[in-house]
Design a protein around this motif. Structure first.
Motif, short mmCIF file in Angstrom:
data_model
loop_
_atom_site.label_atom_id
_atom_site.label_comp_id
_atom_site.label_asym_id
_atom_site.label_seq_id
_atom_site.Cartn_x
_atom_site.Cartn_y
_atom_site.Cartn_z
N PRO A 137 0.82 -1.22 0.00
CA PRO A 137 0.00 0.00 0.00
C PRO A 137 0.85 1.26 0.00
O PRO A 137 1.98 1.26 0.50
N ASN A 138 0.30 2.34 -0.56
CA ASN A 138 0.92 3.62 -0.30
C ASN A 138 0.44 4.08 1.09
O ASN A 138 -0.31 3.37 1.77
N LEU A 139 0.87 5.26 1.51
CA LEU A 139 0.57 5.67 2.88
C LEU A 139 -0.93 5.88 3.09
O LEU A 139 -1.47 5.52 4.15
N THR A 140 -1.62 6.43 2.11
CA THR A 140 -3.07 6.61 2.21
C THR A 140 -3.77 5.27 2.40
O THR A 140 -4.64 5.12 3.27
N GLU A 141 -3.39 4.30 1.59
CA GLU A 141 -4.01 2.97 1.66
C GLU A 141 -3.66 2.25 2.95
O GLU A 141 -4.50 1.57 3.54
N ALA A 142 -2.42 2.44 3.43
CA ALA A 142 -2.02 1.83 4.70
C ALA A 142 -2.82 2.40 5.85
O ALA A 142 -3.20 1.68 6.78
N CYS A 143 -3.10 3.70 5.81
CA CYS A 143 -3.92 4.32 6.86
C CYS A 143 -5.34 3.76 6.84
O CYS A 143 -5.92 3.48 7.90
N PHE A 144 -5.89 3.58 5.66
CA PHE A 144 -7.24 3.01 5.58
C PHE A 144 -7.25 1.58 6.12
O PHE A 144 -8.15 1.20 6.88
N LEU A 145 -6.26 0.81 5.75
CA LEU A 145 -6.20 -0.59 6.17
C LEU A 145 -6.10 -0.72 7.69
O LEU A 145 -6.54 -1.72 8.27
N THR A 146 -5.51 0.28 8.33
CA THR A 146 -5.30 0.22 9.77
C THR A 146 -6.25 1.14 10.54
O THR A 146 -6.05 1.38 11.74
N ASN A 147 -7.26 1.68 9.85
CA ASN A 147 -8.27 2.54 10.48
C ASN A 147 -7.65 3.78 11.13
O ASN A 147 -8.09 4.22 12.20
N ARG A 148 -6.65 4.33 10.48
CA ARG A 148 -6.01 5.54 10.97
C ARG A 148 -6.41 6.75 10.13
O ARG A 148 -6.71 6.61 8.94
N GLU A 157 9.08 8.15 12.29
CA GLU A 157 9.56 6.79 11.97
C GLU A 157 8.84 5.73 12.80
O GLU A 157 8.46 4.68 12.27
N ASN A 158 8.66 5.98 14.07
CA ASN A 158 8.01 4.99 14.93
C ASN A 158 6.55 4.78 14.51
O ASN A 158 6.05 3.64 14.53
N GLU A 159 5.89 5.86 14.13
CA GLU A 159 4.49 5.74 13.68
C GLU A 159 4.40 4.94 12.39
O GLU A 159 3.51 4.10 12.22
N LEU A 160 5.34 5.18 11.48
CA LEU A 160 5.35 4.44 10.22
C LEU A 160 5.58 2.95 10.47
O LEU A 160 4.95 2.09 9.83
N MET A 161 6.47 2.63 11.38
CA MET A 161 6.73 1.23 11.69
C MET A 161 5.49 0.58 12.32
O MET A 161 5.16 -0.57 12.04
N ASP A 162 4.80 1.33 13.17
CA ASP A 162 3.56 0.81 13.76
C ASP A 162 2.51 0.53 12.70
O ASP A 162 1.81 -0.50 12.75
N ILE A 163 2.40 1.42 11.73
CA ILE A 163 1.43 1.23 10.65
C ILE A 163 1.77 -0.02 9.85
O ILE A 163 0.90 -0.85 9.55
N ALA A 164 3.04 -0.18 9.50
CA ALA A 164 3.46 -1.35 8.73
C ALA A 164 3.20 -2.63 9.51
O ALA A 164 2.73 -3.64 8.95
N ARG A 165 3.48 -2.60 10.81
CA ARG A 165 3.24 -3.79 11.64
C ARG A 165 1.75 -4.12 11.71
O ARG A 165 1.36 -5.29 11.65
N GLU A 166 0.93 -3.09 11.80
CA GLU A 166 -0.53 -3.32 11.87
C GLU A 166 -1.08 -3.87 10.56
O GLU A 166 -1.98 -4.70 10.56
N VAL A 167 -0.54 -3.40 9.43
CA VAL A 167 -0.96 -3.97 8.15
C VAL A 167 -0.59 -5.45 8.11
O VAL A 167 -1.38 -6.30 7.66
N SER A 168 0.60 -5.77 8.59
CA SER A 168 1.05 -7.16 8.61
C SER A 168 0.14 -8.04 9.45
O SER A 168 -0.10 -9.20 9.12
N LEU A 169 -0.38 -7.49 10.53
CA LEU A 169 -1.26 -8.27 11.41
C LEU A 169 -2.55 -8.68 10.70
O LEU A 169 -3.22 -9.63 11.14
N LEU A 170 -2.89 -8.00 9.62
CA LEU A 170 -4.07 -8.40 8.85
C LEU A 170 -3.85 -9.73 8.15
O LEU A 170 -4.79 -10.46 7.86
N GLY A 171 -2.57 -10.05 7.84
CA GLY A 171 -2.29 -11.29 7.13
C GLY A 171 -0.93 -11.36 6.48
O GLY A 171 -0.20 -12.35 6.65
N PRO A 172 -0.53 -10.35 5.71
CA PRO A 172 0.73 -10.46 4.96
C PRO A 172 1.96 -10.45 5.87
O PRO A 172 2.08 -9.59 6.75
#
Length: 272
Positions: A137-148, A157-172
């Motif tokens: 995802p781009n950043l907009t799509e990552a925010c939608f996927l994580t309800n942010r 940087e820490n917020e971006l890592m949290d977003i990536a980790r939360e997207v991963s928790l969905l499955g990938p």
């Protein structure tokens, strides 16, 4: 030779979708098997285009492949235009359970969902992401996927890592958040859950924007990962390739809808 089923539309004009996936994957010595969702005379950024919707043919297309006994090392899904198409792709994934699944969850950019989508369609794409091994995802799509809420002022940087980790928790197990603009640079952040590893790679942002660069990026990732390269290396190579193509294209007066002149750099991929 690795075999990748690339599910996307095909435009006669405009370097995007299958028009870039085919030559890029071929240059990486991977067989690209196109699974078209629609055929357009020109991509939708142009003021005029014809559109042939292939949704009603997609199930038959998939069934023939199954009858022929085809097995795919990877399934790569890009832009999908309807909930029916998402359902067909989900079914195709379920019938190819051993495939590495890459989903580019195309929904929006710059903080907004594309006008052709509604919330229900975006939730459908989120269900598809849950079936993936890699999401880009781009950043907009990552925010939608994580309800942010999308932050126009950016994330640290820490917020971006949290977003990536939360997207991963969905499955990938692998996530790449693309096109993050920071301090006059454009950054791609990757996260590999299996290795519990974050990595980022950035290049100078020259304020040029062209259609199809996301398709080029994810196509390169698909090819390199299927050849056994690590995620961080693959992100670096894809980022550098696009950077060179954008800089070269910006030297000419062209319509941004044409995309970047990536053909000039395909030889870089044949060496990998």
């Amino acid at each position: 030779m690795k075999k990748i089923a690339a599910i996307n539309d095909l435009s006669g004009l405009g370097r995007c979708s299958l028009a870039v996936a085919l030559p890029i994957l071929s240059s990486l010595k991977v067989q690209c098997c196109p699974f078209p969702t629609a055929i357009l005379s020109s991509q939708t950024g142009y003021p005029e285009y014809t559109f042939l919707d292939l949704t009603s043919h997609m199930n038959d297309y998939s069934c023939v492949w199954k009858t022929l006994g085809l097995n795919f090392d990877c399934i790569y899904s890009g832009f999908l235009g309807s909930k029916d198409q998402v359902n067909i792709v989900c079914d195709f994934i379920s019938k190819n359970s051993n495939s590495f699944v890459v989903v580019d969850p195309v929904m929006g950019d710059c903080g907004s969902i594309y006008p052709v989508f509604d919330k229900e369609m975006c939730l459908k794409i989120k269900e598809l992401v849950k079936l993936s091994n890699l999401a880009t995802p781009n950043l907009t799509e990552a925010c939608f996927l994580t309800n942010r809420d999308y932050n126009e002022n950016g994330f640290n940087e820490n917020e971006l890592m949290d977003i990536a980790r939360e997207v991963s928790l969905l499955g990938p197990s692998k996530v790449v958040i693309t096109g993050i603009i920071q301090d006059k640079n454009i950054l791609n952040l990757s996260y590999d859950r299996d290795l519990d590893k974050f990595s980022s790679y950035s290049v100078k942002y020259n304020n040029c924007s062209y259609s199809g660069t996301g398709d080029i990026f994810t196509s390169i990732l698909c090819g390199l990962l299927n050849k056994g390269y690590y995620l961080d290396f693959s992100v670096k190579e894809a980022t550098n390739f696009i950077y060179k193509a954008i800089n070269y294209t910006s030297e000419f007066v062209t319509d941004r809808n044409e995309g970047v002149m990536f053909e000039m750099f395909l030889s870089d991929l044949t060496c990998l």
